[in-house]
Design a protein around this motif. Structure first.
Motif, PDB file in Angstrom:
ATOM      1  N   GLY A   1       0.129   9.001  -4.009  1.00 24.91           N
ATOM      2  CA  GLY A   1      -0.240   8.049  -2.802  1.00 24.91           C
ATOM      3  C   GLY A   1      -0.516   6.618  -3.451  1.00 24.91           C
ATOM      4  N   GLY A   2      -0.337   6.217  -4.670  1.00 23.61           N
ATOM      5  CA  GLY A   2      -0.466   4.964  -5.267  1.00 23.61           C
ATOM      6  C   GLY A   2      -1.849   4.833  -5.819  1.00 23.61           C
ATOM      7  N   ASP A   3      -2.726   5.863  -5.808  1.00 18.57           N
ATOM      8  CA  ASP A   3      -4.044   5.741  -6.611  1.00 18.57           C
ATOM      9  C   ASP A   3      -4.471   7.269  -6.846  1.00 18.57           C
ATOM     10  N   LEU A   4      -5.211   7.254  -7.914  1.00 20.02           N
ATOM     11  CA  LEU A   4      -5.749   8.791  -8.160  1.00 20.02           C
ATOM     12  C   LEU A   4      -6.639   9.527  -7.264  1.00 20.02           C
ATOM     13  N   GLN A   5      -7.166   8.921  -6.299  1.00 22.25           N
ATOM     14  CA  GLN A   5      -8.067   9.413  -5.403  1.00 22.25           C
ATOM     15  C   GLN A   5      -7.329   9.749  -4.217  1.00 22.25           C
ATOM     16  N   ASN A   6      -5.921   9.306  -4.076  1.00 23.16           N
ATOM     17  CA  ASN A   6      -4.990   9.691  -2.929  1.00 23.16           C
ATOM     18  C   ASN A   6      -5.574   9.220  -1.587  1.00 23.16           C
ATOM     19  N   THR A   7      -5.843   7.725  -1.348  1.00 22.37           N
ATOM     20  CA  THR A   7      -6.447   7.360  -0.267  1.00 22.37           C
ATOM     21  C   THR A   7      -5.413   6.998   0.572  1.00 22.37           C
ATOM     22  N   HIS A   8      -4.271   6.698  -0.123  1.00 21.83           N
ATOM     23  CA  HIS A   8      -2.800   6.383   0.655  1.00 21.83           C
ATOM     24  C   HIS A   8      -3.041   5.104   1.548  1.00 21.83           C
ATOM     25  N   LEU A   9      -3.847   4.107   1.018  1.00 19.47           N
ATOM     26  CA  LEU A   9      -3.803   2.521   1.381  1.00 19.47           C
ATOM     27  C   LEU A   9      -2.858   1.767   0.690  1.00 19.47           C
ATOM     28  N   GLN A  10      -2.118   1.017   1.129  1.00 18.83           N
ATOM     29  CA  GLN A  10      -1.440  -0.142   0.466  1.00 18.83           C
ATOM     30  C   GLN A  10      -2.008  -1.054   0.888  1.00 18.83           C
ATOM     31  N   PRO A  11      -2.430  -2.234  -0.246  1.00 17.09           N
ATOM     32  CA  PRO A  11      -3.217  -3.358   0.294  1.00 17.09           C
ATOM     33  C   PRO A  11      -2.260  -4.500   0.526  1.00 17.09           C
ATOM     34  N   MET A  12      -1.166  -4.218   0.140  1.00 16.99           N
ATOM     35  CA  MET A  12      -0.295  -5.725   0.652  1.00 16.99           C
ATOM     36  C   MET A  12       0.170  -5.434   2.020  1.00 16.99           C
ATOM     37  N   THR A  13       0.043  -6.491   2.568  1.00 13.52           N
ATOM     38  CA  THR A  13       0.387  -6.871   3.954  1.00 13.52           C
ATOM     39  C   THR A  13       1.878  -6.862   4.302  1.00 13.52           C
ATOM     40  N   GLY A  14       2.277  -6.848   5.551  1.00  6.72           N
ATOM     41  CA  GLY A  14       3.814  -6.972   6.046  1.00  6.72           C
ATOM     42  C   GLY A  14       3.786  -7.921   7.515  1.00  6.72           C
ATOM     43  N   GLU A  15       4.958  -7.920   7.921  1.00  9.51           N
ATOM     44  CA  GLU A  15       5.410  -8.552   8.979  1.00  9.51           C
ATOM     45  C   GLU A  15       6.091  -7.896  10.023  1.00  9.51           C
ATOM     46  N   MET A  16       5.849  -6.560  10.067  1.00  8.62           N
ATOM     47  CA  MET A  16       6.867  -5.583  10.725  1.00  8.62           C
ATOM     48  C   MET A  16       6.186  -5.333  12.152  1.00  8.62           C
ATOM     49  N   THR A  17       7.052  -5.539  12.994  1.00  8.60           N
ATOM     50  CA  THR A  17       6.847  -5.285  14.622  1.00  8.60           C
ATOM     51  C   THR A  17       7.686  -4.402  15.268  1.00  8.60           C
ATOM     52  N   ASP A  18       7.645  -4.375  16.424  1.00  9.30           N
ATOM     53  CA  ASP A  18       8.740  -3.505  17.101  1.00  9.30           C
ATOM     54  C   ASP A  18      10.163  -3.785  17.195  1.00  9.30           C
ATOM     55  N   SER A  19      10.280  -4.914  16.521  1.00  8.76           N
ATOM     56  CA  SER A  19      11.792  -5.230  16.212  1.00  8.76           C
ATOM     57  C   SER A  19      12.137  -4.838  14.926  1.00  8.76           C
ATOM     58  N   ALA A  20      11.318  -3.800  14.316  1.00  9.73           N
ATOM     59  CA  ALA A  20      11.930  -3.297  12.840  1.00  9.73           C
ATOM     60  C   ALA A  20      13.229  -2.567  13.186  1.00  9.73           C
ATOM     61  N   VAL A  21      14.174  -2.666  12.021  1.00  8.98           N
ATOM     62  CA  VAL A  21      15.228  -2.023  11.787  1.00  8.98           C
ATOM     63  C   VAL A  21      15.485  -1.264  10.546  1.00  8.98           C
ATOM     64  N   VAL A  22      16.569  -0.592  10.609  1.00  9.69           N
ATOM     65  CA  VAL A  22      17.057   0.239   9.308  1.00  9.69           C
ATOM     66  C   VAL A  22      17.726  -0.794   8.460  1.00  9.69           C
ATOM     67  N   LYS A  23      16.857  -1.068   7.115  1.00 13.18           N
ATOM     68  CA  LYS A  23      17.713  -1.919   6.065  1.00 13.18           C
ATOM     69  C   LYS A  23      18.538  -1.208   5.627  1.00 13.18           C
TER      70      LYS A  23
END
Length: 496
Positions: free
Chosen positions: A20-42
Motif C-alpha cells: 500500500g506504499g507504507d508499512l501501516q497500509n493506509t493506502h494514501l498516495q500523497p502526489m496529486t493528479g489532474e484526472m477527470t471524467d475524460s480519463a482514457v486507457v493509456k
C-alpha cells in the motif's frame, strides 16, 4: 532532478514501503493528479496475471520513468515501462505471484531490490534488473505481500511475510530465516508494522485464517491476539484514528464485520456490513480536521466511509457488485480534496469524492472483475495515474488510466514558499527550510513518484523558529514533501 517532499505533523507513516506504499497500509498516495471524467486507457498489458494485490510502482533503473511490477500468465514477475507498458525484464518464479512485491533498498547498496512470494512457497529477492539475489522457501504457498523494516533494532532490515502453512516468517536481508511465528492456520493477510503499543519497539500485526488478528514482537513472540467471528483474508491498517496519540488497528473479517482494535488488543468498535470484508481498509483524514476516516468495500456490493473515532457510517457508495479490492486514495483532480478509487468485481472503475461519497467519474475497461488499484506517476509527467488489473477471458489484463489533458500538476519552482497558519515550508538550496511560529509535533518525510517512502527526515516535537533539513534523493525522478501539523497538510514539489 525533481524533488517532492512531504512534511507531516501527525502520527508517522511507515518506515519502508509495502504493497500500500507504507508499512501501516493506509493506502494514501500523497502526489496529486489532474484526472477527470475524460480519463482514457493509456496502455494495456495483455498478459498480466496479478490476482489480488495492486501492482508495484518504482523507478528501478533510475531512468526517471517509474516501472510497473506485475506477474504475467507465464508465472513470471515482470517489470513494465510505466510510460509505454512494454516489458523491460521478466523473472520466472515457476508459479503464480498473487501479492504485490515490496520494493526497497534491502541491502543498503544504493540500488532497489524487489521482494515477492509465489504460490510455490518461494520468497524471491531480485535486483533492480530482475536477477535473483536469494530465495527463501516457506512451507506452503505465499499470497501475502512482504513488509520490510528493522523490527528488532539491530540496524539491519528484516522481511516479514505470511504463508499458507500458517507461519509468519521473519527473514534477514540476506534471505536467512530469523524466526517463524505459528498461527495454526493459513495466512493471506499482509503484515502491517508499527509501534502499536507506544513502547518504543516495532510490532507486526497480521490476520490468520483461524479468525485471529495477531500482534507479534520484533523477536517473534506473541503480544496479543484478537478473535473475530470467522477467517481473516484482510490485511490490517494502522493509524491514530482519533488524534489522541495512540494507534489503532482496523481489519475486515469474513463474518460481515469491520473491526477496530486498540494497540493493546481490545475492541474499540465494530461495524457490521451485509457481506464479507476481505480487502484492507484505507485510513485517511478526508476532511482535514485531524480525525481519520476508514474506507472499505464489502461483498454486499457497498463501499463504506466510517468515522474512525466512533465507528459510525459517514456515507456509503453503491458499487453495483461485490468489492473485495483494497481502495486507493489521492487528490486525483488537484482540487485540494481526496478522491477514492473503488474497483468492484465488475468492469467499471469508480472515482468517488472522499468528502461525501458522490461519484466523480467512472470508466469502463475490458474485462469482468477488477482487482486492486495502484496510484502513482507512471510516466514522469508530474501527475499521478491509476494502474489496475482486471480478469478478462481467462487472462488478467493490466490497464493504465491517464487524463490526456494533464500537464504537470502544480509544479513548484525552487523559490516558491508554502505558508500554513504561520508555518513557512519551502526549498532552500539542496535542502528544505521550515519555520514554525510555535512548538509543534512534526513528521517530515521524502516520497517518490509512486508514493514510496524514501526517507523519514524528522518525527517529533520541534521548537519554534527556522529549521533546515537535507534529504537523500540520489536517483533521478519526482519526489514529494508534505507538511502535516495540527490537522493541516502542505505539499511542496520542487523541480531542479
Amino acid at each position: 532532478m525533481s524533488l517532492l517532499l512531504v512534511l507531516a505533523c501527525a502520527a508517522p507513516w511507515g518506515e519502508w514501503p509495502t504493497y500500500g506504499g507504507d508499512l501501516q497500509n493506509t493506502h494514501l498516495q500523497p502526489m496529486t493528479g489532474e484526472m477527470t471524467d475524460s480519463a482514457v486507457v493509456k496502455w494495456t498489458y495483455l498478459w498480466s496475471d496479478i490476482d489480488i494485490r495492486a501492482p508495484g510502482i518504482a523507478d528501478l533503473n533510475g531512468d526517471g520513468i517509474p516501472d510497473i511490477l506485475t506477474c504475467n500468465s507465464f508465472s513470471e514477475l515482470v517489470a513494465l515501462n510505466g510510460f509505454t507498458g512494454v516489458e523491460e525484464w521478466a523473472f520466472s518464479t515457476g508459479e503464480r505471484v498473487q501479492a504485490t512485491p515490496a520494493i526497497v533498498d534491502l541491502d543498503g547498496d544504493g540500488g532497489l531490490e524487489v521482494v515477492g512470494g509465489a504460490l510455490n512457497g518461494n520468497l524471491y529477492c531480485l535486483s533492480d534488473s530482475g536477477t535473483q539475489k536469494w530465495v527463501f522457501t516457506a512451507g506452503a504457498g505465499i499470497r501475502s505481500s512482504a513488509a520490510i523494516a528493522d523490527v528488532d533494532g539491530d540496524g539491519a532490515l528484516e522481511v516479514l511475510v505470511g504463508s499458507y502453512d500458517g507461519n509468519l516468517y521473519c527473514v534477514s536481508s540476506a534471505g536467512a530465516q530469523e524466526w517463524a511465528f505459528p498461527t495454526g492456520a493459513g495466512i493471506e493477510s499482509s503484515p502491517a508494522i508499527a509501534d502499536v503499543d507506544g513502547d518504543g519497539n516495532l510490532e507486526i500485526a497480521v490476520g490468520s485464517y483461524n479468525g485471529n488478528l495477531y500482534c507479534v514482537s520484533g523477536s517473534g513472540t506473541q503480544e496479543w491476539a484478537f478473535a473475530t467471528g470467522d477467517s481473516i483474508r484482510s490485511s490490517p491498517s494502522v493509524a491514530d484514528l482519533n488524534g489522541n496519540g495512540s494507534l489503532e488497528l482496523v481489519i475486515g473479517g469474513r463474518d460481515d464485520t469491520l473491526y477496530c482494535v486498540s494497540g493493546s488488543g481490545a475492541r474499540v468498535w465494530s461495524f457490521p456490513t451485509r457481506g464479507d470484508v476481505t480487502g484492507s481498509p484505507a485510513l485517511v483524514d478526508l476532511e482535514g480536521d485531524g480525525q481519520m476516516e476508514v474506507l472499505v468495500g464489502s461483498y454486499d456490493s457497498s463501499f463504506y466511509c466510517i468515522n474512525g473515532s466512533t465507528g459510525l457510517q459517514e456515507w456509503v457508495f453503491p458499487a453495483g457488485a461485490p468489492v473485495r479490492a483494497d481502495p486507493a486514495v489521492a487528490d486525483l483532480d488537484d482540487d485540494g480534496l481526496l478522491e477514492v478509487i473503488v474497483s468492484p468485481l465488475s468492469n467499471i472503475v469508480y472515482c468517488v469524492n472522499g468528502e461525501n461519497g458522490s461519484l466523480c467519474w467512472s470508466k469502463s475497461v475490458t474485462g469482468t472483475r477488477l482487482r486492486d488499484p495502484s496510484i502513482g506517476d507512471i510516466d514522469a509527467d508530474g501527475c499521478c495515474e491509476v494502474v489496475i488489473g482486471i480478469y478478462s477471458m481467462a487472462l488478467y489484463r493490466l490497464h493504465a488510466l491517464d487524463d490526456p489533458g494533464a500537464s504537470n500538476c502544480n509544479p513548484v519552482g525552487a523559490g516558491e514558499s508554502g505558508y500554513t497558519e504561520g508555518i513557512e515550508f519551502r526549498p532552500m538550496g539542496e535542502g528544505l527550510y521550515l519555520f514554525l511560529p510555535s512548538q509543534a509535533r512534526v513528521s517530515l518525510s521524502l516520497y517518490d513518484a509512486s508514493g514510496r517512502l524514501v526517507q523519514n527526515l524528522y518525527d517529533g516535537l520541534l521548537s519554534p523558529g527556522g529549521h533546515s533539513f537535507i534529504p537523500r534523493a540520489e536517483a533521478r525522478g519526482v519526489y514529494l514533501a508534505v507538511l502535516r501539523c495540527s490537522g493541516t497538510t502542505r505539499t511542496v514539489k520542487v523541480m531542479k
